[in-house]
Write a protein that holds these residues in place. Structure first.
Motif, PDB file in Angstrom:
ATOM      1  N   THR A  29      45.189  39.349  41.743  1.00  0.00           N
ATOM      2  CA  THR A  29      43.923  38.642  41.942  1.00  0.00           C
ATOM      3  C   THR A  29      43.349  38.946  43.326  1.00  0.00           C
ATOM      4  O   THR A  29      42.151  39.181  43.482  1.00  0.00           O
ATOM      5  N   TYR A  30      44.222  38.952  44.321  1.00  0.00           N
ATOM      6  CA  TYR A  30      43.806  39.275  45.690  1.00  0.00           C
ATOM      7  C   TYR A  30      43.182  40.667  45.732  1.00  0.00           C
ATOM      8  O   TYR A  30      42.095  40.860  46.281  1.00  0.00           O
ATOM      9  N   ALA A  31      43.853  41.634  45.156  1.00  0.00           N
ATOM     10  CA  ALA A  31      43.383  43.019  45.213  1.00  0.00           C
ATOM     11  C   ALA A  31      42.114  43.228  44.401  1.00  0.00           C
ATOM     12  O   ALA A  31      41.158  43.857  44.872  1.00  0.00           O
ATOM     13  N   VAL A  32      42.068  42.699  43.201  1.00  0.00           N
ATOM     14  CA  VAL A  32      40.902  42.933  42.346  1.00  0.00           C
ATOM     15  C   VAL A  32      39.667  42.224  42.898  1.00  0.00           C
ATOM     16  O   VAL A  32      38.541  42.723  42.761  1.00  0.00           O
ATOM     17  N   SER A  33      39.849  41.097  43.566  1.00  0.00           N
ATOM     18  CA  SER A  33      38.701  40.406  44.148  1.00  0.00           C
ATOM     19  C   SER A  33      38.105  41.180  45.315  1.00  0.00           C
ATOM     20  O   SER A  33      36.949  40.995  45.670  1.00  0.00           O
ATOM     21  N   ARG A  34      38.867  42.056  45.910  1.00  0.00           N
ATOM     22  CA  ARG A  34      38.388  42.833  47.038  1.00  0.00           C
ATOM     23  C   ARG A  34      37.931  44.231  46.646  1.00  0.00           C
ATOM     24  O   ARG A  34      37.137  44.850  47.336  1.00  0.00           O
ATOM     25  N   LEU A  35      38.435  44.740  45.530  1.00  0.00           N
ATOM     26  CA  LEU A  35      38.116  46.116  45.135  1.00  0.00           C
ATOM     27  C   LEU A  35      37.252  46.220  43.892  1.00  0.00           C
ATOM     28  O   LEU A  35      36.694  47.271  43.622  1.00  0.00           O
ATOM     29  N   GLU A  38      40.277  46.925  38.440  1.00  0.00           N
ATOM     30  CA  GLU A  38      41.566  46.417  37.957  1.00  0.00           C
ATOM     31  C   GLU A  38      42.662  47.470  37.999  1.00  0.00           C
ATOM     32  O   GLU A  38      43.804  47.154  38.325  1.00  0.00           O
ATOM     33  N   GLU A  39      42.347  48.699  37.654  1.00  0.00           N
ATOM     34  CA  GLU A  39      43.370  49.750  37.649  1.00  0.00           C
ATOM     35  C   GLU A  39      43.894  50.022  39.059  1.00  0.00           C
ATOM     36  O   GLU A  39      45.100  50.148  39.267  1.00  0.00           O
ATOM     37  N   VAL A  40      42.988  50.126  40.006  1.00  0.00           N
ATOM     38  CA  VAL A  40      43.410  50.354  41.394  1.00  0.00           C
ATOM     39  C   VAL A  40      44.203  49.155  41.885  1.00  0.00           C
ATOM     40  O   VAL A  40      45.222  49.306  42.572  1.00  0.00           O
ATOM     41  N   ALA A  41      43.767  47.951  41.529  1.00  0.00           N
ATOM     42  CA  ALA A  41      44.477  46.729  41.941  1.00  0.00           C
ATOM     43  C   ALA A  41      45.911  46.724  41.401  1.00  0.00           C
ATOM     44  O   ALA A  41      46.850  46.403  42.135  1.00  0.00           O
ATOM     45  N   LEU A  73      49.846  44.310  51.173  1.00  0.00           N
ATOM     46  CA  LEU A  73      48.764  44.626  50.240  1.00  0.00           C
ATOM     47  C   LEU A  73      47.426  44.748  50.975  1.00  0.00           C
ATOM     48  O   LEU A  73      46.626  45.639  50.681  1.00  0.00           O
ATOM     49  N   LYS A  74      47.209  43.872  51.931  1.00  0.00           N
ATOM     50  CA  LYS A  74      45.954  43.891  52.689  1.00  0.00           C
ATOM     51  C   LYS A  74      45.748  45.262  53.342  1.00  0.00           C
ATOM     52  O   LYS A  74      44.657  45.826  53.287  1.00  0.00           O
ATOM     53  N   LYS A 156      34.777  41.382  56.067  1.00  0.00           N
ATOM     54  CA  LYS A 156      34.170  40.386  56.950  1.00  0.00           C
ATOM     55  C   LYS A 156      34.180  38.994  56.328  1.00  0.00           C
ATOM     56  O   LYS A 156      34.563  38.016  56.968  1.00  0.00           O
ATOM     57  N   HIS A 157      33.760  38.897  55.076  1.00  0.00           N
ATOM     58  CA  HIS A 157      33.528  37.577  54.492  1.00  0.00           C
ATOM     59  C   HIS A 157      34.636  37.067  53.576  1.00  0.00           C
ATOM     60  O   HIS A 157      34.693  35.871  53.309  1.00  0.00           O
ATOM     61  N   MET A 158      35.501  37.941  53.111  1.00  0.00           N
ATOM     62  CA  MET A 158      36.621  37.473  52.291  1.00  0.00           C
ATOM     63  C   MET A 158      37.914  37.449  53.096  1.00  0.00           C
ATOM     64  O   MET A 158      38.691  36.514  53.000  1.00  0.00           O
ATOM     65  N   ASP A 159      38.127  38.504  53.865  1.00  0.00           N
ATOM     66  CA  ASP A 159      39.354  38.588  54.664  1.00  0.00           C
ATOM     67  C   ASP A 159      39.181  38.021  56.066  1.00  0.00           C
ATOM     68  O   ASP A 159      40.153  37.871  56.794  1.00  0.00           O
ATOM     69  N   GLU A 160      37.938  37.754  56.446  1.00  0.00           N
ATOM     70  CA  GLU A 160      37.608  37.181  57.750  1.00  0.00           C
ATOM     71  C   GLU A 160      38.182  37.997  58.906  1.00  0.00           C
ATOM     72  O   GLU A 160      38.701  37.465  59.873  1.00  0.00           O
ATOM     73  N   GLU A 161      38.059  39.313  58.777  1.00  0.00           N
ATOM     74  CA  GLU A 161      38.506  40.220  59.826  1.00  0.00           C
ATOM     75  C   GLU A 161      37.507  40.196  60.980  1.00  0.00           C
ATOM     76  O   GLU A 161      36.317  39.931  60.786  1.00  0.00           O
TER      77      GLU A 161
END
Length: 197
Positions: A29-35, A38-41, A73-74, A156-161
């Motif tokens: 879920t973390y990966a797919v929400s950022r990318l 689904e396959e890459v996630a 994963l990040k 910026k907005h999901m990972d707050e980097e």
């Protein structure tokens, strides 16, 4: 002697046999929400588990397994962003030249064009943000963004980097970063206004 003791403590803290059951869904879920892929996630979650197994001796126990795996994963997600950003020279030239600016603003005034004037989204109620339909539309709008824009916006907005970390990771200048963030928000808002309202 200390190294053996640390390894014994780490072995008690970590249980790789339970990772898939305990963390695969969360990491996916973390990966797919950022990318938005689904396959890459799925691939990144597998790579995360493999990388963690290879680095078991590096786990110091200063955080939970979940936090440690998420951190691995990040960095894998950031690597995907970097790879996608490398081939976007033309996109960066457009950003630098401001070619897209005229679409949303009157160039001489810097004001919104009437057809792109900000409108109420109909999602002002806090519960509406949780709406599955809204989230699906937002994800679809995010899929339409150029890869570099998506990477910057997500970091910026999901990972707050921090801005400096994003610029360094993706090799963009601070000025380009802010232009991209602005244009991303403008595009997302336009897409949401078109598809949500």
């Amino acid at each position: 002697m200390k190294n053996i003791k640390e390894q014994m403590i780490n072995a008690e803290l970590i249980d790789p046999h339970s990772w898939v059951v305990r963390y695969a869904d969360y990491l996916f879920t973390y990966a797919v929400s950022r990318l938005n892929d689904e396959e890459v996630a799925k691939d990144l979650v597998q790579e995360t588990f493999l990388a963690a197994l290879e680095r078991l001796d590096k786990f110091e126990g200063n955080c939970s397994e979940k936090t440690w795996l998420t951190a691995i994963l990040k960095y894998k997600v950031i690597d995907v962003y970097r790879k996608k950003a490398r081939g976007l020279d033309q996109e960066m030239k457009k950003v630098k030249n401001g070619e897209e600016e005229d679409e949303f603003f009157y160039p001489e005034e810097g004001n919104w064009r009437v057809e792109h004037w900000p409108q109420e989204m109909g999602i002002e109620e806090p519960d509406a943000l949780i709406s599955k339909e809204f989230m699906e539309i937002l994800q679809n709008c995010m899929k339409k963004l150029p890869q570099l824009w998506l990477a910057i916006f997500t970091m910026k907005h999901m990972d707050e980097e921090e801005t400096s970390e994003i610029c360094s990771a993706l090799s963009v200048t601070s000025a380009n970063f802010w232009v991209i963030i602005h244009r991303t928000k403008v595009n997302l808002r336009a897409c949401l206004q078109k598809n949500w309202m």
